[in-house]
Design a protein around this motif. Sequence first.
Motif, PDB file in Angstrom:
ATOM      1  N   ILE A  84       0.557  -0.964   0.537  1.00  0.00           N
ATOM      2  CA  ILE A  84       0.287  -0.438   0.028  1.00  0.00           C
ATOM      3  C   ILE A  84       0.864   1.260  -0.225  1.00  0.00           C
ATOM      4  O   ILE A  84       0.829   2.118  -0.214  1.00  0.00           O
ATOM      5  N   ARG A  85       1.807   1.403   1.197  1.00  0.00           N
ATOM      6  CA  ARG A  85       3.034   2.006   1.408  1.00  0.00           C
ATOM      7  C   ARG A  85       2.966   2.559  -0.480  1.00  0.00           C
ATOM      8  O   ARG A  85       3.496   3.825  -0.603  1.00  0.00           O
ATOM      9  N   GLU A  86       3.729   1.462  -1.509  1.00  0.00           N
ATOM     10  CA  GLU A  86       4.808   1.207  -2.905  1.00  0.00           C
ATOM     11  C   GLU A  86       3.232   1.943  -3.538  1.00  0.00           C
ATOM     12  O   GLU A  86       3.867   2.902  -3.924  1.00  0.00           O
ATOM     13  N   GLN A  87       2.566   1.616  -3.558  1.00  0.00           N
ATOM     14  CA  GLN A  87       1.432   2.510  -4.519  1.00  0.00           C
ATOM     15  C   GLN A  87       0.771   3.783  -3.878  1.00  0.00           C
ATOM     16  O   GLN A  87       0.897   4.301  -5.007  1.00  0.00           O
ATOM     17  N   LEU A  88       1.363   4.633  -2.886  1.00  0.00           N
ATOM     18  CA  LEU A  88       0.651   5.725  -2.287  1.00  0.00           C
ATOM     19  C   LEU A  88       1.499   6.319  -2.851  1.00  0.00           C
ATOM     20  O   LEU A  88       1.672   7.833  -3.744  1.00  0.00           O
ATOM     21  N   ALA A  89       2.986   5.983  -2.739  1.00  0.00           N
ATOM     22  CA  ALA A  89       4.230   6.875  -3.403  1.00  0.00           C
ATOM     23  C   ALA A  89       4.092   7.059  -4.582  1.00  0.00           C
ATOM     24  O   ALA A  89       4.444   7.508  -5.234  1.00  0.00           O
ATOM     25  N   GLY A  90       3.507   5.990  -5.648  1.00  0.00           N
ATOM     26  CA  GLY A  90       3.034   5.741  -7.043  1.00  0.00           C
ATOM     27  C   GLY A  90       2.516   6.896  -7.931  1.00  0.00           C
ATOM     28  O   GLY A  90       3.462   7.586  -8.885  1.00  0.00           O
ATOM     29  N   LEU A  91       1.103   6.769  -6.780  1.00  0.00           N
ATOM     30  CA  LEU A  91       0.194   7.817  -7.438  1.00  0.00           C
ATOM     31  C   LEU A  91       1.102   9.412  -6.858  1.00  0.00           C
ATOM     32  O   LEU A  91       0.578  10.239  -7.545  1.00  0.00           O
ATOM     33  N   LEU A  92       1.422   9.273  -5.718  1.00  0.00           N
ATOM     34  CA  LEU A  92       1.817  10.964  -5.486  1.00  0.00           C
ATOM     35  C   LEU A  92       3.069  11.167  -5.995  1.00  0.00           C
ATOM     36  O   LEU A  92       3.513  12.292  -5.534  1.00  0.00           O
ATOM     37  N   SER A  93       3.625  10.081  -7.184  1.00  0.00           N
ATOM     38  CA  SER A  93       5.168  10.772  -7.864  1.00  0.00           C
ATOM     39  C   SER A  93       6.452  11.042  -6.261  1.00  0.00           C
ATOM     40  O   SER A  93       7.108  11.947  -6.463  1.00  0.00           O
ATOM     41  N   LEU A  94       6.062  10.237  -5.053  1.00  0.00           N
ATOM     42  CA  LEU A  94       7.124  10.555  -3.774  1.00  0.00           C
ATOM     43  C   LEU A  94       7.457   9.491  -3.882  1.00  0.00           C
ATOM     44  O   LEU A  94       7.659   8.187  -4.060  1.00  0.00           O
ATOM     45  N   PRO A  95       9.386   9.619  -3.341  1.00  0.00           N
ATOM     46  CA  PRO A  95       9.549   8.290  -2.528  1.00  0.00           C
ATOM     47  C   PRO A  95       8.842   7.630  -1.439  1.00  0.00           C
ATOM     48  O   PRO A  95       8.381   8.721  -0.542  1.00  0.00           O
ATOM     49  N   PRO A  96       8.839   6.122  -1.142  1.00  0.00           N
ATOM     50  CA  PRO A  96       8.415   5.446  -0.335  1.00  0.00           C
ATOM     51  C   PRO A  96       9.050   6.036   0.953  1.00  0.00           C
ATOM     52  O   PRO A  96       8.317   6.110   1.672  1.00  0.00           O
ATOM     53  N   ASP A  97       9.858   6.746   1.385  1.00  0.00           N
ATOM     54  CA  ASP A  97      10.506   7.276   3.109  1.00  0.00           C
ATOM     55  C   ASP A  97       9.272   8.541   2.990  1.00  0.00           C
ATOM     56  O   ASP A  97       9.707   9.349   4.400  1.00  0.00           O
ATOM     57  N   ARG A  98       8.940   8.591   1.889  1.00  0.00           N
ATOM     58  CA  ARG A  98       7.897  10.260   2.062  1.00  0.00           C
ATOM     59  C   ARG A  98       6.285   9.991   2.354  1.00  0.00           C
ATOM     60  O   ARG A  98       5.877  10.493   2.615  1.00  0.00           O
ATOM     61  N   VAL A  99       6.568   8.495   2.783  1.00  0.00           N
ATOM     62  CA  VAL A  99       5.114   8.026   2.816  1.00  0.00           C
ATOM     63  C   VAL A  99       5.229   6.936   3.576  1.00  0.00           C
ATOM     64  O   VAL A  99       5.474   6.079   3.198  1.00  0.00           O
ATOM     65  N   ASN A 100       4.351   6.947   4.306  1.00  0.00           N
ATOM     66  CA  ASN A 100       3.568   5.701   5.583  1.00  0.00           C
ATOM     67  C   ASN A 100       2.126   6.082   6.715  1.00  0.00           C
ATOM     68  O   ASN A 100       1.834   5.847   5.464  1.00  0.00           O
ATOM     69  N   LEU A 101       2.239   4.305   6.358  1.00  0.00           N
ATOM     70  CA  LEU A 101       0.799   3.891   6.957  1.00  0.00           C
ATOM     71  C   LEU A 101       1.004   3.203   8.125  1.00  0.00           C
ATOM     72  O   LEU A 101       2.169   2.662   8.527  1.00  0.00           O
ATOM     73  N   LYS A 102       0.214   3.054   9.284  1.00  0.00           N
ATOM     74  CA  LYS A 102       0.332   2.486  10.610  1.00  0.00           C
ATOM     75  C   LYS A 102      -0.678   1.737  10.101  1.00  0.00           C
ATOM     76  O   LYS A 102      -2.185   2.681   9.924  1.00  0.00           O
ATOM     77  N   GLY A 103      -0.963   0.521  10.897  1.00  0.00           N
ATOM     78  CA  GLY A 103      -2.356  -0.320  11.051  1.00  0.00           C
ATOM     79  C   GLY A 103      -2.590  -0.584  12.309  1.00  0.00           C
ATOM     80  O   GLY A 103      -1.481  -0.568  13.264  1.00  0.00           O
ATOM     81  N   LYS A 104      -3.931   0.226  13.107  1.00  0.00           N
ATOM     82  CA  LYS A 104      -4.093   0.201  14.630  1.00  0.00           C
ATOM     83  C   LYS A 104      -5.260  -0.944  14.368  1.00  0.00           C
ATOM     84  O   LYS A 104      -6.926  -0.770  13.552  1.00  0.00           O
ATOM     85  N   THR A 105      -5.925  -1.790  15.535  1.00  0.00           N
ATOM     86  CA  THR A 105      -6.836  -2.353  15.520  1.00  0.00           C
ATOM     87  C   THR A 105      -7.781  -1.461  16.414  1.00  0.00           C
ATOM     88  O   THR A 105      -7.176  -0.307  17.850  1.00  0.00           O
ATOM     89  N   LEU A 106      -9.332  -1.558  16.566  1.00  0.00           N
ATOM     90  CA  LEU A 106     -10.328  -0.870  17.964  1.00  0.00           C
ATOM     91  C   LEU A 106      -9.667  -1.692  19.545  1.00  0.00           C
ATOM     92  O   LEU A 106     -11.080  -1.371  20.031  1.00  0.00           O
ATOM     93  N   GLU A 107      -8.894  -3.019  19.129  1.00  0.00           N
ATOM     94  CA  GLU A 107      -9.046  -3.660  20.567  1.00  0.00           C
ATOM     95  C   GLU A 107     -10.530  -4.230  20.957  1.00  0.00           C
ATOM     96  O   GLU A 107     -10.684  -3.551  22.131  1.00  0.00           O
ATOM     97  N   GLY A 108     -11.769  -4.166  20.444  1.00  0.00           N
ATOM     98  CA  GLY A 108     -12.337  -4.936  21.092  1.00  0.00           C
ATOM     99  C   GLY A 108     -13.170  -3.678  21.505  1.00  0.00           C
ATOM    100  O   GLY A 108     -14.488  -4.013  21.866  1.00  0.00           O
ATOM    101  N   SER A 109     -13.331  -2.481  20.770  1.00  0.00           N
ATOM    102  CA  SER A 109     -14.076  -1.401  22.207  1.00  0.00           C
ATOM    103  C   SER A 109     -15.031  -0.507  21.142  1.00  0.00           C
ATOM    104  O   SER A 109     -15.988  -0.335  20.770  1.00  0.00           O
ATOM    105  N   SER A 110     -15.472  -1.893  20.169  1.00  0.00           N
ATOM    106  CA  SER A 110     -16.943  -1.468  18.958  1.00  0.00           C
ATOM    107  C   SER A 110     -18.023  -1.753  19.215  1.00  0.00           C
ATOM    108  O   SER A 110     -17.111  -3.454  19.326  1.00  0.00           O
ATOM    109  N   SER A 111     -18.549  -1.247  19.479  1.00  0.00           N
ATOM    110  CA  SER A 111     -20.576  -2.258  20.067  1.00  0.00           C
ATOM    111  C   SER A 111     -21.250  -2.689  18.723  1.00  0.00           C
ATOM    112  O   SER A 111     -22.439  -3.065  18.060  1.00  0.00           O
ATOM    113  N   GLY A 112     -20.586  -0.863  17.948  1.00  0.00           N
ATOM    114  CA  GLY A 112     -22.033  -1.127  16.827  1.00  0.00           C
ATOM    115  C   GLY A 112     -21.052  -2.069  15.756  1.00  0.00           C
ATOM    116  O   GLY A 112     -20.795  -3.057  15.432  1.00  0.00           O
ATOM    117  N   PRO A 113     -21.798  -1.345  14.396  1.00  0.00           N
ATOM    118  CA  PRO A 113     -21.508  -2.230  13.120  1.00  0.00           C
ATOM    119  C   PRO A 113     -19.841  -2.236  12.613  1.00  0.00           C
ATOM    120  O   PRO A 113     -19.208  -1.053  13.463  1.00  0.00           O
TER     121      PRO A 113
END
Length: 168
Positions: free
Chosen positions: A123-152
């Motif tokens: 995904i990082r590589e794809q975003l860097a490509g879309l924006l014509s940026l070097p990969p180290d100028r693009v970052n991404l973190k995945g975070k979970t909801l830690e079971g805190s959601s009771s909704g959809p």
Amino acid sequence: MSAPREIPSSIPRVGLGWDLHRLAPGRPCILGGIRIASPVGPVGHSDADVLLHALCDALLGAAGLDDLGTLFPDTDPQWKDTPSTRFVEEALRLLETKGLHPLSLDAVLRCDRPKIRPHRSAIREQLAGLLSLPPDRVNLKGKTLEGSSSGPETIEAQVIVLLGEKDA
Ligand code: MG
């Protein structure tokens, strides 16, 4: 009230985008323009790429332009099932008319499913490509909801971008 301060056009501009989609079984899961294997995918009018929607709003916001929902309303049939990479291309075209381009991007995806880590590099590589940026100028973190959601079940994206003058 005093006149607005003059800010040199060479000073970078920051933009913040946020989006959320419900997740449902059987929907394709496209994140940052990458289709990933997942039992659930975001529900939406276009391809529902929550990350690219937040990215567009960050780009447009930094440039002082209207937001994604105003430019590409989800009531307009021409955007049905549209790949969101098209929205990014259009946002970049609008930036270009103002002499602006992205300098860096940082993003957070918040969901319990799918796991982001195995797809992070792609995904990082794809975003860097879309924006014509070097990969180290693009970052991404995945975070979970830690079971805190009771909704959809949902997926949420936050994106921050820095824009600079094209000829600076
Ligand atoms: Mg959206």
